[in-house]
Design a protein around this motif. Structure first.
Motif, PDB file in Angstrom:
ATOM      1  N   ILE A  39       0.845  -1.154  -0.008  1.00  0.00           N
ATOM      2  CA  ILE A  39      -0.098  -0.040   0.144  1.00  0.00           C
ATOM      3  C   ILE A  39       1.047   1.244  -0.026  1.00  0.00           C
ATOM      4  O   ILE A  39       0.724   2.152  -0.926  1.00  0.00           O
ATOM      5  CB  ILE A  39      -0.921  -0.108   1.233  1.00  0.00           C
ATOM      6  N   ILE A  40       1.860   1.332   0.804  1.00  0.00           N
ATOM      7  CA  ILE A  40       2.822   2.396   1.064  1.00  0.00           C
ATOM      8  C   ILE A  40       3.565   2.615  -0.508  1.00  0.00           C
ATOM      9  O   ILE A  40       3.348   3.606  -0.945  1.00  0.00           O
ATOM     10  CB  ILE A  40       3.830   2.172   2.066  1.00  0.00           C
ATOM     11  N   SER A  41       3.997   1.429  -0.956  1.00  0.00           N
ATOM     12  CA  SER A  41       4.697   1.438  -2.352  1.00  0.00           C
ATOM     13  C   SER A  41       3.752   2.029  -3.415  1.00  0.00           C
ATOM     14  O   SER A  41       4.010   2.987  -4.025  1.00  0.00           O
ATOM     15  CB  SER A  41       5.081   0.142  -2.613  1.00  0.00           C
ATOM     16  N   ALA A  42       2.414   1.654  -3.700  1.00  0.00           N
ATOM     17  CA  ALA A  42       1.471   2.027  -4.353  1.00  0.00           C
ATOM     18  C   ALA A  42       1.316   3.560  -4.176  1.00  0.00           C
ATOM     19  O   ALA A  42       1.021   4.090  -5.297  1.00  0.00           O
ATOM     20  CB  ALA A  42       0.326   0.909  -4.318  1.00  0.00           C
ATOM     21  N   PHE A  43       1.059   3.951  -2.942  1.00  0.00           N
ATOM     22  CA  PHE A  43       0.590   5.459  -2.761  1.00  0.00           C
ATOM     23  C   PHE A  43       1.750   6.296  -3.154  1.00  0.00           C
ATOM     24  O   PHE A  43       1.610   7.301  -4.121  1.00  0.00           O
ATOM     25  CB  PHE A  43       0.550   5.525  -1.346  1.00  0.00           C
ATOM     26  N   LEU A  44       3.122   5.888  -2.952  1.00  0.00           N
ATOM     27  CA  LEU A  44       4.088   6.769  -3.301  1.00  0.00           C
ATOM     28  C   LEU A  44       4.451   6.980  -4.727  1.00  0.00           C
ATOM     29  O   LEU A  44       4.489   7.916  -5.426  1.00  0.00           O
ATOM     30  CB  LEU A  44       5.431   6.159  -2.740  1.00  0.00           C
ATOM     31  N   ILE A  45       4.062   5.728  -5.521  1.00  0.00           N
ATOM     32  CA  ILE A  45       4.358   5.578  -6.869  1.00  0.00           C
ATOM     33  C   ILE A  45       3.265   6.431  -7.635  1.00  0.00           C
ATOM     34  O   ILE A  45       3.580   7.238  -8.501  1.00  0.00           O
ATOM     35  CB  ILE A  45       4.411   4.035  -7.489  1.00  0.00           C
ATOM     36  N   ALA A  46       2.021   6.211  -7.119  1.00  0.00           N
ATOM     37  CA  ALA A  46       0.866   7.254  -7.712  1.00  0.00           C
ATOM     38  C   ALA A  46       1.274   8.653  -7.347  1.00  0.00           C
ATOM     39  O   ALA A  46       1.196   9.546  -8.370  1.00  0.00           O
ATOM     40  CB  ALA A  46      -0.451   6.716  -6.963  1.00  0.00           C
ATOM     41  N   PHE A  47       1.784   8.894  -6.335  1.00  0.00           N
ATOM     42  CA  PHE A  47       2.122  10.367  -5.683  1.00  0.00           C
ATOM     43  C   PHE A  47       3.047  10.799  -6.855  1.00  0.00           C
ATOM     44  O   PHE A  47       2.701  11.802  -7.299  1.00  0.00           O
ATOM     45  CB  PHE A  47       2.872  10.470  -4.368  1.00  0.00           C
ATOM     46  N   THR A  48       4.143  10.056  -7.066  1.00  0.00           N
ATOM     47  CA  THR A  48       5.158  10.532  -7.964  1.00  0.00           C
ATOM     48  C   THR A  48       4.704  10.808  -9.416  1.00  0.00           C
ATOM     49  O   THR A  48       5.240  11.753 -10.156  1.00  0.00           O
ATOM     50  CB  THR A  48       6.358   9.403  -7.875  1.00  0.00           C
ATOM     51  N   ILE A  49       3.840   9.658  -9.806  1.00  0.00           N
ATOM     52  CA  ILE A  49       3.440   9.761 -11.333  1.00  0.00           C
ATOM     53  C   ILE A  49       2.440  11.149 -11.288  1.00  0.00           C
ATOM     54  O   ILE A  49       2.725  11.645 -12.119  1.00  0.00           O
ATOM     55  CB  ILE A  49       2.488   8.707 -11.561  1.00  0.00           C
ATOM     56  N   SER A  50       1.750  11.289 -10.462  1.00  0.00           N
ATOM     57  CA  SER A  50       0.883  12.359 -10.255  1.00  0.00           C
ATOM     58  C   SER A  50       1.588  13.724 -10.395  1.00  0.00           C
ATOM     59  O   SER A  50       1.474  14.746 -11.189  1.00  0.00           O
ATOM     60  CB  SER A  50      -0.278  12.432  -9.375  1.00  0.00           C
ATOM     61  N   LEU A  51       2.489  13.758  -9.471  1.00  0.00           N
ATOM     62  CA  LEU A  51       3.403  14.969  -9.361  1.00  0.00           C
ATOM     63  C   LEU A  51       4.390  15.494 -10.582  1.00  0.00           C
ATOM     64  O   LEU A  51       4.422  16.277 -10.858  1.00  0.00           O
ATOM     65  CB  LEU A  51       4.509  14.740  -8.234  1.00  0.00           C
ATOM     66  N   ASP A  52       4.752  14.354 -11.517  1.00  0.00           N
ATOM     67  CA  ASP A  52       5.603  14.365 -12.678  1.00  0.00           C
ATOM     68  C   ASP A  52       4.614  14.626 -14.082  1.00  0.00           C
ATOM     69  O   ASP A  52       5.254  15.182 -14.914  1.00  0.00           O
ATOM     70  CB  ASP A  52       6.491  13.544 -12.700  1.00  0.00           C
ATOM     71  N   GLU A  53       3.414  14.298 -13.862  1.00  0.00           N
ATOM     72  CA  GLU A  53       2.664  14.162 -14.902  1.00  0.00           C
ATOM     73  C   GLU A  53       2.437  15.481 -15.650  1.00  0.00           C
ATOM     74  O   GLU A  53       2.040  16.434 -14.927  1.00  0.00           O
ATOM     75  CB  GLU A  53       1.457  13.666 -14.614  1.00  0.00           C
ATOM     76  N   PHE A  54       2.383  15.651 -16.941  1.00  0.00           N
ATOM     77  CA  PHE A  54       2.338  16.984 -17.820  1.00  0.00           C
ATOM     78  C   PHE A  54       1.068  17.039 -18.602  1.00  0.00           C
ATOM     79  O   PHE A  54       0.217  17.870 -18.410  1.00  0.00           O
ATOM     80  CB  PHE A  54       3.559  17.108 -18.372  1.00  0.00           C
ATOM     81  N   ILE A  55       1.065  16.210 -19.538  1.00  0.00           N
ATOM     82  CA  ILE A  55      -0.113  16.218 -20.630  1.00  0.00           C
ATOM     83  C   ILE A  55      -1.463  15.969 -20.110  1.00  0.00           C
ATOM     84  O   ILE A  55      -2.146  17.323 -20.598  1.00  0.00           O
ATOM     85  CB  ILE A  55      -0.009  14.837 -21.601  1.00  0.00           C
ATOM     86  N   ILE A  56      -1.894  15.229 -19.192  1.00  0.00           N
ATOM     87  CA  ILE A  56      -3.172  15.546 -18.614  1.00  0.00           C
ATOM     88  C   ILE A  56      -3.606  17.014 -17.756  1.00  0.00           C
ATOM     89  O   ILE A  56      -4.539  17.353 -17.870  1.00  0.00           O
ATOM     90  CB  ILE A  56      -3.599  14.390 -17.654  1.00  0.00           C
ATOM     91  N   ALA A  57      -2.332  17.258 -17.135  1.00  0.00           N
ATOM     92  CA  ALA A  57      -2.399  18.179 -16.119  1.00  0.00           C
ATOM     93  C   ALA A  57      -2.522  19.421 -17.259  1.00  0.00           C
ATOM     94  O   ALA A  57      -3.335  20.481 -16.856  1.00  0.00           O
ATOM     95  CB  ALA A  57      -1.309  18.525 -15.443  1.00  0.00           C
ATOM     96  N   PHE A  58      -1.825  19.415 -18.260  1.00  0.00           N
ATOM     97  CA  PHE A  58      -1.845  20.655 -19.201  1.00  0.00           C
ATOM     98  C   PHE A  58      -3.405  20.988 -19.865  1.00  0.00           C
ATOM     99  O   PHE A  58      -3.817  21.889 -19.836  1.00  0.00           O
ATOM    100  CB  PHE A  58      -1.044  20.224 -20.238  1.00  0.00           C
ATOM    101  N   PHE A  59      -4.071  19.822 -20.084  1.00  0.00           N
ATOM    102  CA  PHE A  59      -5.250  19.841 -20.708  1.00  0.00           C
ATOM    103  C   PHE A  59      -6.374  20.294 -19.671  1.00  0.00           C
ATOM    104  O   PHE A  59      -7.396  20.688 -19.948  1.00  0.00           O
ATOM    105  CB  PHE A  59      -5.542  18.337 -21.629  1.00  0.00           C
ATOM    106  N   LEU A  60      -6.117  19.651 -18.722  1.00  0.00           N
ATOM    107  CA  LEU A  60      -7.310  19.598 -17.668  1.00  0.00           C
ATOM    108  C   LEU A  60      -7.190  20.631 -16.460  1.00  0.00           C
ATOM    109  O   LEU A  60      -8.292  20.623 -15.648  1.00  0.00           O
ATOM    110  CB  LEU A  60      -7.673  18.352 -17.031  1.00  0.00           C
TER     111      LEU A  60
END
Ligand SMILES: Nc1ncnc2c1ncn2[C@@H]1O[C@H](COP(=O)(O)OP(=O)(O)O)[C@@H](O)[C@H]1O
Ligand SMILES: [Mg+2]
Lengths: 268, 355
Positions: free
Chosen positions: A185-206
């Motif tokens: 759970i900790i691992s999944a949470f942190l990886i999701a956190f990192t992906i969201s933090l670094d994500e550009f395309i979806i953030a750019f559109f939405l």
């Protein structure tokens, strides 16, 4: 000689992969606004400059908020999905799981545009919450993949044994299953956190009026004088991601060691 | 104690339990024996409350169980995989079920855990990590963890199948001793007929979701009610036979004999099958008197087991051989294949089945 060629191939591969990334911190500490060699001398002023930009701070807070909510939602959704997919048989399981995991391979731009169209049709304004929705969609499959391996490594009868010994269903899940999958759970949470933090395309559109950090970073690239500061910011983001992913992987491995299981993959 | 009445279980279209009816009295060591997939685990899990019955009823101690959740049933289970909690110590595993008991304080709990560990021969193992234990030790932890709650019924799902032969034999004796000592009902699931015979007061032999026969081990072995049960438990020779009088039967290769009604199973008509266990046949060595019932044959094969020798003997050329087991005694030769032999048999140990 075959081994020799393979070694050269591996080295060239790694250089191509990481040289551009390595340039980031180099120029972040370079005392000059032009991104070119030779280097001008060492400075930390770009980092100090970052501290002074108000818009950057609000972008940072916005990103952290989005990443936190996204990671929480994705992890909660993934716990349910991973448990169901590893524990229960139900009709249509394969296509349902396939559909949930699809965003993993779908081009992000397609997801982003599709979401934008839907949101506009529904008349929903763009805010941080629309970014969260998009990020949750792409982060959940990663979280499921990690948690599935945690649940898979779990003997299905331990939970029943706890019930047999007097625990309720929920009590057994809480006292036995949760501690056993906690590292996942900790691992999944942190990886999701990192992906969201670094994500550009979806953030750019939405994204609405308040940009996320990557979107802000991209907007600053138009101003040549800001580029060293962008490099500094990129360096910090890189560092943060590396630290978080290391913690995630440490949590995953520790979980395996604690239950005496065998390592069966993971993303790192 | 445990009352099963017309218990039915469906998994979708699959009919896993078909009208199971059985009464298991208090303090009995009861075994469910049958080939893999016959529904033993399903029945055990139904008693524990992990499977809903599709039909019929289950009572424990006279109380109907249909509305009692598994965590409130007076049963505890030893799972096939042992289901040890890998993140807890041995003592925490064993004391797990006591945490819910508000009437037991810390000291009492500690004492009960120590007693339980002592009972299964694991004194001093309390602080060990559970996942570092050997198979036999895990088995004991699972046993202590279930017994500490003093259940009315202990359910065991193939608890010994993962152990090696020596360990298994030791645990069989230990389980039997434990059951006598605490006197509660044990329901054991096993596919190992020898294990069931050694340990049980009574055995239910199951095939395809049904109980084929339910009896004490000796009855089951000496008077199996069908050929299938006879084949599943031990070895049995089958010879074609015909009823030639009221209690007179003509057995192929053996001749006519008077067979008592108690040895004739339901469904035996004019054409029937005679069953003989290998140890009820004996090869006559030189010098023995030839008894009333004997036949001549040729040894075609033999297998030497140290304490025993198994011979295959063909009576009429072209027919299947019968298997005979002989104790190896001092002065008794081990016969070679292609030797002629005279074999004595006893009508009192012959069983007649339907064809
Ligand atoms: N949860 C389930 N869903 C569908 N079929 C099942 C389930 N559990 C058991 N079965 C089927 O029921 C039959 C009996 O299973 P089981 O009681 O485990 O047999 P045994 O313990 O005698 O080997 C098997 O054919 C098995 O495939
Ligand atoms: Mg089974």
């Amino acid at each position: 000689m075959k081994g020799g060629w393979l070694r050269i191939y591996a080295i060239v591969y790694l250089i191509f992969l990481y040289l551009p990334v390595a340039l980031l911190p180099i120029f972040a500490f370079n005392d000059g606004t032009i991104i070119a060699f030779p280097l001008q001398g060492f400075t930390a002023k770009w980092f100090l400059e970052l501290a002074a930009i108000q818009a950057l701070h609000s972008a940072l807070w916005n990103s952290l908020f989005i990443a936190l909510v996204t990671a929480t939602l994705s992890t909660l959704l993934a716990i349910g999905a991973a448990r169901a997919s590893t524990r229960y048989k139900f009709p249509g399981k394969a296509p349902i799981m396939g559909a949930i995991m699809l965003p993993l391979v779908l081009p992000e731009i397609i997801v982003a545009v599709a979401l934008l169209v839907v949101l506009l049709q529904l008349g929903i304004g763009l805010t941080s919450w629309t970014v969260i929705a998009g990020h949750t969609l792409i982060c959940t499959p990663f979280a499921i993949a990690i948690l599935s391996s945690s649940f898979q490594g779990l003997d299905a009868s331990v939970e029943e044994a706890a019930i047999d010994l007097g625990e309720t269903r929920w009590g057994a899940f809480r006292t036995i299953t949760l501690p056993l999958v906690a590292p996942g759970i900790i691992s999944a949470f942190l990886i999701a956190f990192t992906i969201s933090l670094d994500e550009f395309i979806i953030a750019f559109f939405l994204t609405g009026a308040e940009p996320t950090l990557p979107v802000y970073l991209w907007s600053q690239l138009r101003f040549p004088t800001r580029i060293p500061a962008v490099m500094a910011l990129g360096t910090l983001l890189l560092l943060a991601s590396l630290i978080i992913l290391s913690i995630a992987e440490y949590a995953r491995r520790r979980g395996i060691a604690r239950t005496g299981g065998k390592d069966s993959g993971g993303f790192l | 104690m445990i009352g099963l009445t017309n218990v039915e279980k469906y998994y979708g279209d699959y009919h896993a339990l078909r009208g199971i009816t059985a009464n298991i009295p208090e303090g009995e060591f009861f075994s469910l024996l049958g080939p893999s997939g016959c529904g033993k685990t399903t029945l055990l899990r139904a008693i524990a409350g992990f499977e809903h019955l599709s039909g019929g009823s289950l009572t424990i101690d006279g109380q109907d169980m249909s509305r009692i959740a598994p965590h409130r049933r007076p049963t505890n289970m030893v799972f096939q995989s042992y289901a040890i909690f890998p993140h807890l110590s041995v003592a925490e595993n064993v004391g797990f079920g006591l945490r819910k008991r508000k009437d037991i304080n810390r000291d009492a709990r500690q004492r009960m855990v120590d007693e339980a560990l002592d009972m299964v021969g694991l004194s001093g193992y309390g602080s060990r990590r559970a996942h570092a234990l050997s198979g036999g030790q895990r088995q004991r932890v699972a046993l202590a963890r279930a017994l500490i709650l003093k259940p009315k019924v202990l359910l065991l799902d193939e608890p010994l199948s993962a152990l090696d032969k020596k360990m298994r034999e030791q645990m069989q004796a230990e389980l039997r001793r434990l059951q006598r000592q605490i006197g509660i009902t044990f329901v054991l699931v096993t596919h190992d007929q020898e294990e069931a015979l050694i340990m049980s007061d009574r055995i239910a032999v199951m095939f395809d979701g049904q109980i084929a026969q339910m009896d004490a081990p000796q009855t089951l072995y000496r008077r199996p009610s069908t050929r299938r049960v006879a084949e599943f438990i031990g070895v049995m020779n089958f010879l074609p036979a015909a009823r030639v009088g009221d209690e007179m039967f003509d057995v192929a290769g053996l001749g006519k004999a008077f067979i008592d009604r108690s040895q004739v199973m339901n469904g035996a008509g004019t054409d029937c099958v005679a069953g003989l266990r290998p140890e009820t046949l004996s090869i006559l060595f030189d010098g023995s008197d030839v008894p009333d019932h004997s036949f001549e044959g040729t040894i075609t094969d033999r297998a030497y087991y140290g304490d025993m020798t198994y011979y295959d003997v063909v009576i009429t050329p072209g027919t299947a051989p019968v298997t005979i087991s002989m104790k190896n005694r001092a002065g008794r030769p081990i016969l070679e294949p292609n030797t002629k032999a005279t074999v004595a048999w006893d009508p009192r140990s012959l069983i007649i089945f339907g064809a």
